[in-house]
Design a protein around this motif. Structure first.
Motif, PDB file in Angstrom:
ATOM      1  N   ALA A 242       0.838  -1.314   0.067  1.00  0.00           N
ATOM      2  CA  ALA A 242       0.016  -0.096   0.103  1.00  0.00           C
ATOM      3  C   ALA A 242       0.667   1.279   0.013  1.00  0.00           C
ATOM      4  CB  ALA A 242      -0.880   0.009   1.288  1.00  0.00           C
ATOM      5  N   ASP A 243       1.981   1.290   0.865  1.00  0.00           N
ATOM      6  CA  ASP A 243       2.865   2.493   1.049  1.00  0.00           C
ATOM      7  C   ASP A 243       3.573   2.755  -0.523  1.00  0.00           C
ATOM      8  OD1 ASP A 243       4.234   4.641   2.169  1.00  0.00           O
ATOM      9  OD2 ASP A 243       5.998   2.919   2.328  1.00  0.00           O
ATOM     10  N   CYS A 244       4.032   1.793  -1.124  1.00  0.00           N
ATOM     11  CA  CYS A 244       4.726   1.851  -2.588  1.00  0.00           C
ATOM     12  C   CYS A 244       3.723   2.147  -3.677  1.00  0.00           C
ATOM     13  CB  CYS A 244       5.674   0.683  -2.510  1.00  0.00           C
ATOM     14  SG  CYS A 244       6.831   0.570  -1.255  1.00  0.00           S
ATOM     15  N   MET A 245       2.514   1.542  -3.473  1.00  0.00           N
ATOM     16  CA  MET A 245       1.776   1.740  -4.685  1.00  0.00           C
ATOM     17  C   MET A 245       1.094   3.000  -4.463  1.00  0.00           C
ATOM     18  SD  MET A 245       2.164  -0.419  -6.903  1.00  0.00           S
ATOM     19  CE  MET A 245       0.545  -0.363  -7.888  1.00  0.00           C
ATOM     20  N   ARG A 246       1.005   3.893  -3.550  1.00  0.00           N
ATOM     21  CA  ARG A 246       0.099   5.092  -3.560  1.00  0.00           C
ATOM     22  C   ARG A 246       0.561   6.027  -4.516  1.00  0.00           C
ATOM     23  NH1 ARG A 246      -3.490   4.779   0.398  1.00  0.00           N
ATOM     24  NH2 ARG A 246      -3.030   3.742   2.231  1.00  0.00           N
ATOM     25  N   PRO A 247       2.067   6.339  -4.877  1.00  0.00           N
ATOM     26  CA  PRO A 247       2.313   7.174  -5.858  1.00  0.00           C
ATOM     27  C   PRO A 247       1.784   6.524  -7.465  1.00  0.00           C
ATOM     28  CG  PRO A 247       4.151   6.779  -4.375  1.00  0.00           C
ATOM     29  CD  PRO A 247       3.282   5.691  -4.247  1.00  0.00           C
ATOM     30  N   VAL A 248       1.703   5.627  -7.437  1.00  0.00           N
ATOM     31  CA  VAL A 248       1.276   4.873  -8.721  1.00  0.00           C
ATOM     32  C   VAL A 248      -0.371   5.071  -8.743  1.00  0.00           C
ATOM     33  CG1 VAL A 248       0.884   2.647 -10.247  1.00  0.00           C
ATOM     34  CG2 VAL A 248       2.877   3.115  -8.679  1.00  0.00           C
ATOM     35  N   GLU A 249      -0.919   4.996  -7.773  1.00  0.00           N
ATOM     36  CA  GLU A 249      -2.487   5.182  -7.792  1.00  0.00           C
ATOM     37  C   GLU A 249      -2.734   6.681  -7.952  1.00  0.00           C
ATOM     38  OE1 GLU A 249      -5.286   2.902  -7.971  1.00  0.00           O
ATOM     39  OE2 GLU A 249      -3.581   2.288  -8.965  1.00  0.00           O
ATOM     40  N   ALA A 250      -1.787   7.584  -7.257  1.00  0.00           N
ATOM     41  CA  ALA A 250      -2.055   8.948  -7.339  1.00  0.00           C
ATOM     42  C   ALA A 250      -1.908   9.528  -8.913  1.00  0.00           C
ATOM     43  CB  ALA A 250      -0.840   9.681  -6.596  1.00  0.00           C
ATOM     44  N   VAL A 251      -1.366   8.839  -9.936  1.00  0.00           N
ATOM     45  CA  VAL A 251      -1.365   8.712 -11.139  1.00  0.00           C
ATOM     46  C   VAL A 251      -2.542   8.120 -11.950  1.00  0.00           C
ATOM     47  CG1 VAL A 251      -0.133   8.419 -13.327  1.00  0.00           C
ATOM     48  CG2 VAL A 251       0.954   9.360 -11.155  1.00  0.00           C
ATOM     49  N   ARG A 252      -2.734   6.865 -11.551  1.00  0.00           N
ATOM     50  CA  ARG A 252      -3.718   5.915 -12.306  1.00  0.00           C
ATOM     51  C   ARG A 252      -5.252   6.574 -11.940  1.00  0.00           C
ATOM     52  NH1 ARG A 252      -1.324  -0.076 -12.088  1.00  0.00           N
ATOM     53  NH2 ARG A 252      -1.970   0.268  -9.790  1.00  0.00           N
ATOM     54  N   GLU A 253      -5.590   6.517 -10.496  1.00  0.00           N
ATOM     55  CA  GLU A 253      -6.894   6.992 -10.063  1.00  0.00           C
ATOM     56  C   GLU A 253      -7.440   8.130 -11.005  1.00  0.00           C
ATOM     57  OE1 GLU A 253      -8.044   6.979  -6.151  1.00  0.00           O
ATOM     58  OE2 GLU A 253      -7.871   4.695  -6.103  1.00  0.00           O
ATOM     59  N   PRO A 254      -6.838   9.224 -11.036  1.00  0.00           N
ATOM     60  CA  PRO A 254      -7.600  10.399 -11.851  1.00  0.00           C
ATOM     61  C   PRO A 254      -7.527  10.090 -13.143  1.00  0.00           C
ATOM     62  CG  PRO A 254      -5.586  11.124 -10.352  1.00  0.00           C
ATOM     63  CD  PRO A 254      -5.662   9.676 -10.272  1.00  0.00           C
TER      64      PRO A 254
END
Length: 298
Positions: A242-254
């Motif tokens: 969860a910690d390491c994927m948050r930057p990825v999801e910050a890009v993918r979710e929007p």
């Protein structure tokens, strides 16, 4: 919490319409031992529907996939309920099957849920009231009751047909939506964010080449860790992921939210039909078979 589902290969279960899968790549080193035992309350259940059923069928965020998981479970419960009712009527016995579970959508990772509950644990799927069936006399010369194995096969087919009819109200649209998400895997901003994941995981003592290597390692740990230590290991892995994927999801979710807005506009007629018919069809299935539409919740 029911049967454990492997987390590797990022399998996304979407009924029979579309399946996301990425090839697993093994990681070279196991993670360090978890620094703390996981003592988290089990995930609970919610029956709160989204304000728009589109979010249940066309999820764009990890949290929205909780609704998608509940929808998938209800459809599978419909199949089992119809088959059980048929078996009762034909006095036959169906083969034993594993309990149903909520299956994660790691292509749209629910990071808050993973951080709290680990890589594969979820809320338990409620078991509907059992349907009476004849199990003892076996007067028909088969392996089950008087209907025999042929009747059991017919009942299983009837259950599959009922579930397919329920799923047909949204399956084609959902399949097109998941197909529309595939190009995001190659988006340059997403790829840049994903390149940060191995270094972040290394900071958690987990040395793998990429996200798929992490899934392969998590699957291996799930299979080889002693049962009494598994919750702590899974929780530590979930924290790191969860910690390491948050930057990825910050890009993918929007990006997914923008893509869904366009998708809804481009499929306006189908979306109107979905909004009008989906929830009534699910409520009808609940009433007819004693089911309950519920969703995993933190």
């Amino acid at each position: 919490m029911g049967e454990r589902v492997p987390v590797g290969c990022r399998v996304v279960v979407v009924a029979v319409t579309a399946v996301f899968a990425a090839a697993c790549s093994a990681g070279p080193a196991p993670p360090a031992a978890p620094s703390r035992a996981a003592r988290v309350a089990p995930a609970r259940l919610s029956d709160t529907l989204p304000d728009d059923p589109v979010r249940m069928v066309l999820p764009a965020t990890g949290a929205e996939t909780r609704w998608t998981q509940g929808l998938d479970v209800l459809v599978r419960q419909e199949a089992r309920a119809v088959a059980a009712s048929c078996a009762r009527d034909h006095r036959t016995v169906l083969p034993a099957r594993a309990p149903l579970t909520f299956i994660r959508y790691y292509e749209l990772p629910d990071l808050d849920f993973v951080a709290r509950h680990g890589m594969s644990e979820s809320a338990p799927v409620p078991v509907p009231a059992p349907v009476p069936a004849t199990t003892g006399t076996n007067t028909g010369g088969g392996n089950g009751g008087s209907g025999g194995p042929a009747a059991a096969r017919r009942c299983l087919a009837a259950g599959t047909a009922a579930a397919t009819a329920l799923r047909d109200g949204y399956a084609a649209l959902q399949g097109r939506w998941f197909d529309a998400l595939v190009p995001l895997r190659r988006d340059p901003a997403v790829l840049r964010a994903l390149r940060t994941v191995p270094g972040c995981l290394a900071g958690h003592g987990i040395r793998v080449r990429d996200e798929n290597g992490f899934f392969a390692l998590a699957d291996s740990r799930a299979q080889t860790t002693a049962p009494d230590r598994l919750p702590a290991v899974e929780h530590a892995l979930g924290d790191a992921y969860a910690d390491c994927m948050r930057p990825v999801e910050a890009v993918r979710e929007p990006a997914r939210l923008r893509l869904r807005a366009r998708f809804v506009a481009e499929h306006a007629a189908a979306i109107r039909g979905l909004r009008a018919a989906l929830v009534p069809s699910l409520r009808r299935a609940e009433r007819e078979h004693g089911l309950r539409l519920v969703f995993p919740a933190p």
